[in-house]
Design a protein around this motif. Structure first.
Motif, PDB file in Angstrom:
ATOM      1  N   GLY A  13       0.815  -1.210   0.000  1.00  0.00           N
ATOM      2  CA  GLY A  13       0.000   0.000   0.000  1.00  0.00           C
ATOM      3  C   GLY A  13       0.848   1.261   0.000  1.00  0.00           C
ATOM      4  O   GLY A  13       0.547   2.232  -0.708  1.00  0.00           O
ATOM      5  N   PHE A  14       1.911   1.255   0.784  1.00  0.00           N
ATOM      6  CA  PHE A  14       2.810   2.409   0.821  1.00  0.00           C
ATOM      7  C   PHE A  14       3.504   2.588  -0.525  1.00  0.00           C
ATOM      8  O   PHE A  14       3.614   3.693  -1.035  1.00  0.00           O
ATOM      9  CB  PHE A  14       3.853   2.255   1.927  1.00  0.00           C
ATOM     10  N   GLN A  15       3.956   1.493  -1.107  1.00  0.00           N
ATOM     11  CA  GLN A  15       4.623   1.562  -2.413  1.00  0.00           C
ATOM     12  C   GLN A  15       3.677   2.116  -3.476  1.00  0.00           C
ATOM     13  O   GLN A  15       4.064   2.951  -4.286  1.00  0.00           O
ATOM     14  CB  GLN A  15       5.144   0.183  -2.825  1.00  0.00           C
ATOM     15  N   ALA A  16       2.427   1.657  -3.464  1.00  0.00           N
ATOM     16  CA  ALA A  16       1.439   2.159  -4.426  1.00  0.00           C
ATOM     17  C   ALA A  16       1.185   3.647  -4.227  1.00  0.00           C
ATOM     18  O   ALA A  16       1.083   4.405  -5.199  1.00  0.00           O
ATOM     19  CB  ALA A  16       0.142   1.367  -4.292  1.00  0.00           C
ATOM     20  N   MET A  17       1.098   4.083  -2.981  1.00  0.00           N
ATOM     21  CA  MET A  17       0.869   5.498  -2.694  1.00  0.00           C
ATOM     22  C   MET A  17       2.073   6.325  -3.135  1.00  0.00           C
ATOM     23  O   MET A  17       1.917   7.404  -3.730  1.00  0.00           O
ATOM     24  CB  MET A  17       0.601   5.719  -1.205  1.00  0.00           C
ATOM     25  N   ALA A  18       3.273   5.852  -2.880  1.00  0.00           N
ATOM     26  CA  ALA A  18       4.481   6.566  -3.292  1.00  0.00           C
ATOM     27  C   ALA A  18       4.530   6.710  -4.809  1.00  0.00           C
ATOM     28  O   ALA A  18       4.861   7.776  -5.338  1.00  0.00           O
ATOM     29  CB  ALA A  18       5.723   5.856  -2.770  1.00  0.00           C
ATOM     30  N   GLU A  19       4.170   5.645  -5.523  1.00  0.00           N
ATOM     31  CA  GLU A  19       4.139   5.700  -6.987  1.00  0.00           C
ATOM     32  C   GLU A  19       3.076   6.677  -7.473  1.00  0.00           C
ATOM     33  O   GLU A  19       3.292   7.427  -8.433  1.00  0.00           O
ATOM     34  CB  GLU A  19       3.899   4.307  -7.560  1.00  0.00           C
ATOM     35  N   ARG A  20       1.933   6.709  -6.800  1.00  0.00           N
ATOM     36  CA  ARG A  20       0.854   7.644  -7.167  1.00  0.00           C
ATOM     37  C   ARG A  20       1.307   9.089  -6.955  1.00  0.00           C
ATOM     38  O   ARG A  20       1.044   9.962  -7.786  1.00  0.00           O
ATOM     39  CB  ARG A  20      -0.401   7.337  -6.346  1.00  0.00           C
ATOM     40  N   VAL A  21       1.978   9.365  -5.861  1.00  0.00           N
ATOM     41  CA  VAL A  21       2.469  10.721  -5.592  1.00  0.00           C
ATOM     42  C   VAL A  21       3.455  11.150  -6.683  1.00  0.00           C
ATOM     43  O   VAL A  21       3.377  12.280  -7.186  1.00  0.00           O
ATOM     44  CB  VAL A  21       3.107  10.817  -4.183  1.00  0.00           C
ATOM     45  N   LEU A  22       4.357  10.271  -7.083  1.00  0.00           N
ATOM     46  CA  LEU A  22       5.294  10.607  -8.159  1.00  0.00           C
ATOM     47  C   LEU A  22       4.568  10.854  -9.471  1.00  0.00           C
ATOM     48  O   LEU A  22       4.897  11.788 -10.209  1.00  0.00           O
ATOM     49  CB  LEU A  22       6.326   9.494  -8.322  1.00  0.00           C
ATOM     50  N   ARG A  23       3.571  10.035  -9.774  1.00  0.00           N
ATOM     51  CA  ARG A  23       2.796  10.215 -11.013  1.00  0.00           C
ATOM     52  C   ARG A  23       2.054  11.552 -11.002  1.00  0.00           C
ATOM     53  O   ARG A  23       2.050  12.282 -11.997  1.00  0.00           O
ATOM     54  CB  ARG A  23       1.815   9.051 -11.181  1.00  0.00           C
ATOM     55  N   VAL A  24       1.425  11.892  -9.894  1.00  0.00           N
ATOM     56  CA  VAL A  24       0.683  13.148  -9.817  1.00  0.00           C
ATOM     57  C   VAL A  24       1.633  14.339  -9.841  1.00  0.00           C
ATOM     58  O   VAL A  24       1.310  15.382 -10.423  1.00  0.00           O
ATOM     59  CB  VAL A  24      -0.247  13.171  -8.582  1.00  0.00           C
ATOM     60  N   THR A  25       2.816  14.200  -9.280  1.00  0.00           N
ATOM     61  CA  THR A  25       3.813  15.268  -9.372  1.00  0.00           C
ATOM     62  C   THR A  25       4.170  15.518 -10.836  1.00  0.00           C
ATOM     63  O   THR A  25       4.279  16.663 -11.282  1.00  0.00           O
ATOM     64  CB  THR A  25       5.056  14.912  -8.544  1.00  0.00           C
ATOM     65  N   GLU A  26       4.341  14.440 -11.595  1.00  0.00           N
ATOM     66  CA  GLU A  26       4.607  14.571 -13.028  1.00  0.00           C
ATOM     67  C   GLU A  26       3.432  15.262 -13.737  1.00  0.00           C
ATOM     68  O   GLU A  26       3.623  16.171 -14.548  1.00  0.00           O
ATOM     69  CB  GLU A  26       4.830  13.187 -13.638  1.00  0.00           C
ATOM     70  N   LEU A  27       2.204  14.838 -13.426  1.00  0.00           N
ATOM     71  CA  LEU A  27       1.024  15.414 -14.077  1.00  0.00           C
ATOM     72  C   LEU A  27       0.847  16.890 -13.733  1.00  0.00           C
ATOM     73  O   LEU A  27       0.529  17.707 -14.608  1.00  0.00           O
ATOM     74  CB  LEU A  27      -0.227  14.625 -13.686  1.00  0.00           C
TER      75      LEU A  27
END
Length: 109
Positions: A13-27
């Motif tokens: 869950g933490f890994q998925a959230m970290a990946e989501r934060v990086l993706r949204v930072t890119e967006l």
């Protein structure tokens, strides 16, 4: 804080959230450099950031920042300028938390 609200650092869950934060930072980085008049481009990026289309009754002028974009509920007749938001509802009865130097206006009654 109750243990059901905690996320272990090494969990999936933490890994998925970290990946989501990086993706949204890119967006949001892409969103914040779009030409002002590119409404279609902004709508497409907001849909990816929020996980659903942005209401046509919400106006956001970039720059815009958020942690992961999910669970951010923008009520109708909301105008945001220079914003960073924590998850929650922005508008009447809302519980969203603006970050420092954030400007917003809820229009109408």
């Amino acid at each position: 804080m109750s243990s059901d609200r905690l996320m272990r650092i090494h969990s999936a869950g933490f890994q998925a959230m970290a990946e989501r934060v990086l993706r949204v930072t890119e967006l949001t980085s892409r969103l914040n450099v779009l030409p002002f008049e590119d409404e279609a481009g902004k709508a497409e990026l907001f849909e990816q950031i929020l996980g659903r289309p942005l209401s046509t009754r919400v106006t956001i002028y970039p720059p815009f920042y958020t942690d992961h974009g999910l669970h951010l509920d923008l009520a109708e007749r909301v105008f945001i300028r220079i914003a960073a938001w924590k998850p929650g509802r922005l508008g009447p009865g809302g519980n969203a938390a603006p970050s420092p130097r954030c400007s917003s206006c809820v229009m109408g009654g």
